[in-house]
Design an enzyme around this catalytic site. Structure first.
Site, PDB file in Angstrom:
ATOM      1  N   ASP A   8       0.876  -1.156   0.000  1.00  0.00           N
ATOM      2  CA  ASP A   8       0.000   0.000   0.000  1.00  0.00           C
ATOM      3  C   ASP A   8       0.929   1.225   0.000  1.00  0.00           C
ATOM      4  O   ASP A   8       2.109   1.107   0.337  1.00  0.00           O
ATOM      5  CB  ASP A   8      -0.868  -0.042   1.269  1.00  0.00           C
ATOM      6  CG  ASP A   8      -1.710   1.193   1.435  1.00  0.00           C
ATOM      7  OD1 ASP A   8      -2.330   1.619   0.446  1.00  0.00           O
ATOM      8  OD2 ASP A   8      -1.758   1.734   2.560  1.00  0.00           O
ATOM      9  N   LYS A  44      -9.413   5.541   5.405  1.00  0.00           N
ATOM     10  CA  LYS A  44      -8.113   5.082   4.910  1.00  0.00           C
ATOM     11  C   LYS A  44      -8.269   3.937   3.919  1.00  0.00           C
ATOM     12  O   LYS A  44      -8.965   2.963   4.209  1.00  0.00           O
ATOM     13  CB  LYS A  44      -7.215   4.648   6.073  1.00  0.00           C
ATOM     14  CG  LYS A  44      -6.693   5.821   6.883  1.00  0.00           C
ATOM     15  CD  LYS A  44      -5.746   5.355   7.978  1.00  0.00           C
ATOM     16  CE  LYS A  44      -5.315   6.539   8.828  1.00  0.00           C
ATOM     17  NZ  LYS A  44      -4.586   6.097  10.029  1.00  0.00           N
ATOM     18  N   SER A 115      -2.020   0.566  -4.410  1.00  0.00           N
ATOM     19  CA  SER A 115      -2.609   1.756  -3.784  1.00  0.00           C
ATOM     20  C   SER A 115      -3.907   2.114  -4.476  1.00  0.00           C
ATOM     21  O   SER A 115      -4.002   2.044  -5.698  1.00  0.00           O
ATOM     22  CB  SER A 115      -1.636   2.929  -3.896  1.00  0.00           C
ATOM     23  OG  SER A 115      -2.270   4.132  -3.512  1.00  0.00           O
ATOM     24  N   LYS A 146     -10.739  -1.480  -2.361  1.00  0.00           N
ATOM     25  CA  LYS A 146     -10.584  -2.118  -1.056  1.00  0.00           C
ATOM     26  C   LYS A 146     -11.883  -1.872  -0.277  1.00  0.00           C
ATOM     27  O   LYS A 146     -12.442  -0.789  -0.402  1.00  0.00           O
ATOM     28  CB  LYS A 146      -9.404  -1.485  -0.302  1.00  0.00           C
ATOM     29  CG  LYS A 146      -8.068  -1.606  -1.041  1.00  0.00           C
ATOM     30  CD  LYS A 146      -6.982  -0.760  -0.359  1.00  0.00           C
ATOM     31  CE  LYS A 146      -5.721  -0.752  -1.231  1.00  0.00           C
ATOM     32  NZ  LYS A 146      -4.631   0.060  -0.663  1.00  0.00           N
TER      33      LYS A 146
HETATM   34  P1  B16 Z   1      -6.733   9.456  -4.628  1.00  0.00           P
HETATM   35  P2  B16 Z   1      -3.767   3.830  -0.325  1.00  0.00           P
HETATM   36  C1  B16 Z   1      -5.729   5.563  -0.654  1.00  0.00           C
HETATM   37  O1  B16 Z   1      -4.411   5.210  -0.838  1.00  0.00           O
HETATM   38  C2  B16 Z   1      -5.874   6.469   0.546  1.00  0.00           C
HETATM   39  O2  B16 Z   1      -5.622   5.749   1.746  1.00  0.00           O
HETATM   40  C3  B16 Z   1      -7.262   7.034   0.597  1.00  0.00           C
HETATM   41  O3  B16 Z   1      -7.360   7.935   1.688  1.00  0.00           O
HETATM   42  C4  B16 Z   1      -7.578   7.757  -0.718  1.00  0.00           C
HETATM   43  O4  B16 Z   1      -8.904   8.256  -0.730  1.00  0.00           O
HETATM   44  C5  B16 Z   1      -7.391   6.776  -1.880  1.00  0.00           C
HETATM   45  O5  B16 Z   1      -6.072   6.290  -1.851  1.00  0.00           O
HETATM   46  C6  B16 Z   1      -7.649   7.417  -3.230  1.00  0.00           C
HETATM   47  O6  B16 Z   1      -6.659   8.377  -3.441  1.00  0.00           O
HETATM   48  O7  B16 Z   1      -7.853  10.403  -4.312  1.00  0.00           O
HETATM   49  O8  B16 Z   1      -5.367  10.104  -4.561  1.00  0.00           O
HETATM   50  O9  B16 Z   1      -6.960   8.712  -5.917  1.00  0.00           O
HETATM   51  O10 B16 Z   1      -3.805   3.888   1.177  1.00  0.00           O
HETATM   52  O11 B16 Z   1      -4.598   2.725  -0.941  1.00  0.00           O
HETATM   53  O12 B16 Z   1      -2.359   3.917  -0.873  1.00  0.00           O
HETATM   54 MG    MG Z   2      -3.024   3.231   3.159  1.00  0.00          MG
END
Ligand code: B16
Ligand code: MG
Length: 218
Positions: A8, A44, A115, A146
């Site tokens: 992640d 998260k 991620s 997720k």
């Molecule tokens: P974005 P991870 C996630 O990243 C974050 O934990 C979450 O808070 C966020 O909304 C999501 O990515 C989407 O991110 O808006 O930048 O596309 O923890 O899976 O690395």
């Molecule tokens: Mg995370």
């Protein structure tokens, strides 16, 4: 035996979870939802649009917003978030993670990124870490975010490994559920009470070393 790691990003490699929190806090204020630590924790790992929906659902005004309003709110949040992360450097890698990534590579493990963030490639560039990973799952290509297993299943495919040979690293409850569903070994970083579903628990990134992982796997 373990041959690879699926990472992640936000809250595991980079100290960006607080920036997501800061930007979503502004959104919550704007739509009249009270910002609480529980809401912050539950967001998260959750995708951008699903996060917004959770914030709206937590307030009394969930039905006051059209699809166009929601897209505008998500766009504004991402703009604010990108401002916050524009100055990220190698110094924003969480404690010990650069050492861990380097030693895992030196020991012959392959690594991928799982991620939910569409900003992940840019963040890895800022941190100078892109070269360590054989691939990054593109969250835009996923049908479910997720806690669905899809993203960690794909992260193992990127590594050309069976899930049983992969450890997934996560800081969120949604992410741990995704790793477990994918049939990988789940390594949680953070509060063990919140992340009680994990196979291996670590309090902080600085404790994540190959030796400590081996010791906990016994
Ligand atoms: P974005 P991870 C996630 O990243 C974050 O934990 C979450 O808070 C966020 O909304 C999501 O990515 C989407 O991110 O808006 O930048 O596309 O923890 O899976 O690395
Ligand atoms: Mg995370």
């Amino acid at each position: 035996d373990i041959k690879g790691f699926a990472f992640d990003l936000d809250g595991v490699i980079a100290d960006t979870a607080r920036f997501h929190g800061e930007a979503w806090h502004q959104t919550a204020d704007e739509v009249g939802t009270t910002w609480t630590p529980e809401l912050a924790e539950g967001l998260k790992g959750i995708s951008r649009m699903a996060s917004l929906q959770m914030i709206l659902d937590a307030g009394d005004h969930a039905n006051d917003f059209s699809q166009a309003d929601k897209e505008a709110l998500a766009e504004k949040k991402n703009h604010n978030y990108q401002q916050l992360i524009s100055t990220l450097t190698e110094d924003d890698i969480l404690p010990g993670m650069k050492d861990f990534i380097q030693s895992a590579k030196a020991a012959g493990y392959t690594m991928s990124v799982a991620s939910a963030s569409k900003n992940a490639p840019m963040i890895l560039d800022h941190l100078g870490l892109t070269e360590y990973f054989v691939g990054i799952v593109d969250p835009a290509t996923l049908t479910k975010g997720k806690p669905d297993p899809e993203i960690f299943v794909r992260a193992a495919e990127v590594l050309h490994l069976d899930p049983e040979n992969v450890i997934g690293l996560e800081d969120s409850a949604a992410g741990i559920a995704s790793i477990n569903g994918a049939g990988e070994t789940s390594l949680a970083i953070g509060n063990a009470d919140v992340l009680s579903g994990a196979d291996l628990n670590f309090e902080s990134t600085s404790e994540v070393t190959l030796a400590n992982i081996e010791a906990k796997m016994q």
